[in-house]
Design a protein around this motif. Structure first.
Motif, short mmCIF file in Angstrom:
data_model
loop_
_atom_site.label_atom_id
_atom_site.label_comp_id
_atom_site.label_asym_id
_atom_site.label_seq_id
_atom_site.Cartn_x
_atom_site.Cartn_y
_atom_site.Cartn_z
N THR A 1 0.84 -1.19 0.00
CA THR A 1 0.00 0.00 0.00
C THR A 1 0.88 1.25 0.00
O THR A 1 1.94 1.27 0.63
CB THR A 1 -0.93 0.03 1.22
N HIS A 2 0.44 2.28 -0.68
CA HIS A 2 1.23 3.49 -0.86
C HIS A 2 0.83 4.57 0.13
O HIS A 2 -0.35 4.77 0.41
CB HIS A 2 1.04 4.01 -2.30
N SER A 3 1.82 5.26 0.68
CA SER A 3 1.58 6.43 1.51
C SER A 3 2.74 7.41 1.31
O SER A 3 3.75 7.07 0.69
CB SER A 3 1.45 6.05 2.98
N THR A 4 2.58 8.63 1.82
CA THR A 4 3.61 9.66 1.64
C THR A 4 3.96 10.31 2.98
O THR A 4 3.79 11.52 3.16
CB THR A 4 3.14 10.73 0.64
N PRO A 5 4.45 9.52 3.94
CA PRO A 5 4.74 10.10 5.26
C PRO A 5 6.01 10.96 5.25
O PRO A 5 6.88 10.82 4.37
CB PRO A 5 4.95 8.84 6.12
N LEU A 6 6.11 11.84 6.23
CA LEU A 6 7.35 12.55 6.48
C LEU A 6 8.30 11.62 7.24
O LEU A 6 7.89 10.89 8.13
CB LEU A 6 7.11 13.83 7.28
N VAL A 7 9.58 11.64 6.87
CA VAL A 7 10.57 10.75 7.47
C VAL A 7 11.65 11.60 8.14
O VAL A 7 12.15 12.57 7.55
CB VAL A 7 11.20 9.84 6.39
N ALA A 8 11.98 11.24 9.38
CA ALA A 8 13.02 11.97 10.11
C ALA A 8 14.39 11.69 9.51
O ALA A 8 14.75 10.52 9.29
CB ALA A 8 12.99 11.57 11.58
N THR A 9 15.16 12.73 9.22
CA THR A 9 16.52 12.61 8.69
C THR A 9 17.41 13.56 9.48
O THR A 9 16.92 14.41 10.24
CB THR A 9 16.58 12.98 7.19
N PRO A 10 18.75 13.45 9.34
CA PRO A 10 19.64 14.41 10.02
C PRO A 10 19.39 15.86 9.61
O PRO A 10 19.84 16.79 10.28
CB PRO A 10 21.04 13.94 9.59
N PHE A 11 18.65 16.05 8.50
CA PHE A 11 18.37 17.40 8.00
C PHE A 11 16.91 17.79 8.23
O PHE A 11 16.38 18.69 7.57
CB PHE A 11 18.71 17.46 6.51
N GLY A 12 16.27 17.10 9.17
CA GLY A 12 14.88 17.39 9.46
C GLY A 12 13.94 16.42 8.77
O GLY A 12 14.38 15.48 8.09
N GLU A 13 12.65 16.62 8.96
CA GLU A 13 11.68 15.74 8.34
C GLU A 13 11.57 16.01 6.84
O GLU A 13 11.49 17.16 6.41
CB GLU A 13 10.31 15.92 9.00
N LYS A 14 11.58 14.92 6.07
CA LYS A 14 11.53 15.04 4.61
C LYS A 14 10.40 14.16 4.08
O LYS A 14 10.06 13.12 4.66
CB LYS A 14 12.86 14.60 3.99
N PRO A 15 9.80 14.57 2.94
CA PRO A 15 8.71 13.77 2.36
C PRO A 15 9.23 12.47 1.76
O PRO A 15 10.42 12.36 1.41
CB PRO A 15 8.13 14.70 1.29
N SER A 16 8.34 11.50 1.63
CA SER A 16 8.75 10.21 1.07
C SER A 16 7.61 9.62 0.24
O SER A 16 6.46 10.04 0.34
CB SER A 16 9.10 9.22 2.20
N ASP A 17 7.98 8.65 -0.57
CA ASP A 17 7.03 7.69 -1.12
C ASP A 17 7.33 6.37 -0.43
O ASP A 17 8.47 5.87 -0.50
CB ASP A 17 7.19 7.54 -2.63
N THR A 18 6.35 5.80 0.24
CA THR A 18 6.55 4.58 1.02
C THR A 18 5.51 3.54 0.61
O THR A 18 4.32 3.85 0.55
CB THR A 18 6.44 4.86 2.53
N TYR A 19 5.98 2.33 0.33
CA TYR A 19 5.11 1.22 -0.01
C TYR A 19 5.26 0.15 1.07
O TYR A 19 6.30 -0.49 1.18
CB TYR A 19 5.46 0.66 -1.40
N ARG A 20 4.22 -0.02 1.88
CA ARG A 20 4.27 -0.95 3.01
C ARG A 20 3.71 -2.31 2.57
O ARG A 20 2.63 -2.39 1.99
CB ARG A 20 3.46 -0.41 4.18
N TYR A 21 4.48 -3.36 2.87
CA TYR A 21 4.02 -4.70 2.47
C TYR A 21 2.83 -5.11 3.33
O TYR A 21 2.72 -4.76 4.49
CB TYR A 21 5.15 -5.72 2.54
N THR A 22 1.91 -5.87 2.71
CA THR A 22 0.62 -6.16 3.36
C THR A 22 0.53 -7.57 3.93
O THR A 22 -0.39 -7.86 4.69
CB THR A 22 -0.53 -5.97 2.36
N ALA A 23 1.43 -8.46 3.57
CA ALA A 23 1.37 -9.84 4.05
C ALA A 23 2.78 -10.36 4.26
O ALA A 23 3.75 -9.77 3.79
CB ALA A 23 0.61 -10.73 3.05
N HIS A 24 2.88 -11.48 4.99
CA HIS A 24 4.19 -12.11 5.22
C HIS A 24 4.29 -13.35 4.36
O HIS A 24 3.49 -14.27 4.48
CB HIS A 24 4.35 -12.47 6.70
N VAL A 25 5.26 -13.35 3.45
CA VAL A 25 5.47 -14.52 2.58
C VAL A 25 6.57 -15.38 3.18
O VAL A 25 7.46 -14.90 3.88
CB VAL A 25 5.83 -14.10 1.14
#
Length: 220
Positions: free
Chosen positions: A180-204
């Motif tokens: 599933t796709h989301s666009t959370p802010l991610v903490a980095t040494p340079f502050g929070e930055k935008p992302s494209d994140t794809y979270r896996y939905t099942a365990h294979v």
């Protein structure tokens, strides 16, 4: 109308036989077709591929059950097949689009979806939040419908990917992993930055590096 007549004739001819799954597919990749065939062989009902188009009224993954004899366990098995291939099945318990089933027969409809217009996967991503830490930060590159994972030993695994109804789906042999796709802010040494994140939905079960989310963080 002609397709509806053919379907009715087919079901009349098979009314006295064991309940059967009538399988309609459209625009599936070769890998998906292979996966589907393997999974159909593992479920409990006989099945038959039907060479007719899927009505556009149906969702990409649709099950149409018999109106007079509902096979609950078998229908759940078929829905599980759709889910394992990255789809969210819709089950119809009444006739639809001139398709009618009786005597326990089930209609199984699976349609490949084209990538949405204007949709672009990031070219380079990294694995993150893996179920096994050693697989974090693998390099993952996307190109057309091929995704390449650079593994721990430096080898590259080339897999097929597709985008279905807001799910990214990556195919590996006879399994699929969906994200599933989301666009959370991610903490980095340079502050929070935008992302494209794809979270896996099942365990294979295997390979374990598919049990990772995929992420790109935009530093600019």
């Amino acid at each position: 109308m002609r397709n509806g007549i053919l379907i009715c004739m087919l079901l009349l001819l098979t009314a006295c036989q064991q309940p059967t799954v009538y399988v309609y597919t459209q625009a599936l990749t070769d890998i998906q077709t292979q996966q589907l065939t393997i999974r159909l062989q593992q479920q409990s009902l006989p099945y038959q591929f039907i060479q007719l188009p899927i009505p556009k009224e149906f969702a990409a993954a649709t099950l149409l059950t018999s109106e007079d004899k509902l096979l609950t366990a078998e229908t759940e098995q078929l829905a599980g097949i759709m889910q394992a291939m990255g789809y969210q099945p819709q089950i119809n318990y009444v006739s639809a689009a001139n398709h009618h089933y009786s005597d326990g027969n089930i209609g199984f409809y699976l349609r490949g979806e084209h990538i949405e217009p204007g949709f672009n996967m990031p070219k380079l991503m990294r694995t993150t939040n893996c179920s096994e830490d050693r697989y974090n930060n693998l390099r993952v590159t996307f190109n057309e419908n091929v995704v390449a994972f650079t593994l721990l030993n430096g080898a590259r695994a080339h897999l097929e990917w597709q985008f279905y109804e807001n799910y990214l789906v990556i195919n590996y042999r006879d399994i699929s992993q969906s994200y599933t796709h989301s666009t959370p802010l991610v903490a980095t040494p340079f502050g929070e930055k935008p992302s494209d994140t794809y979270r896996y939905t099942a365990h294979v079960e295997s390979p374990q590096w598919l049990n990772c989310s995929l992420q790109v963080v935009y530093m600019d």
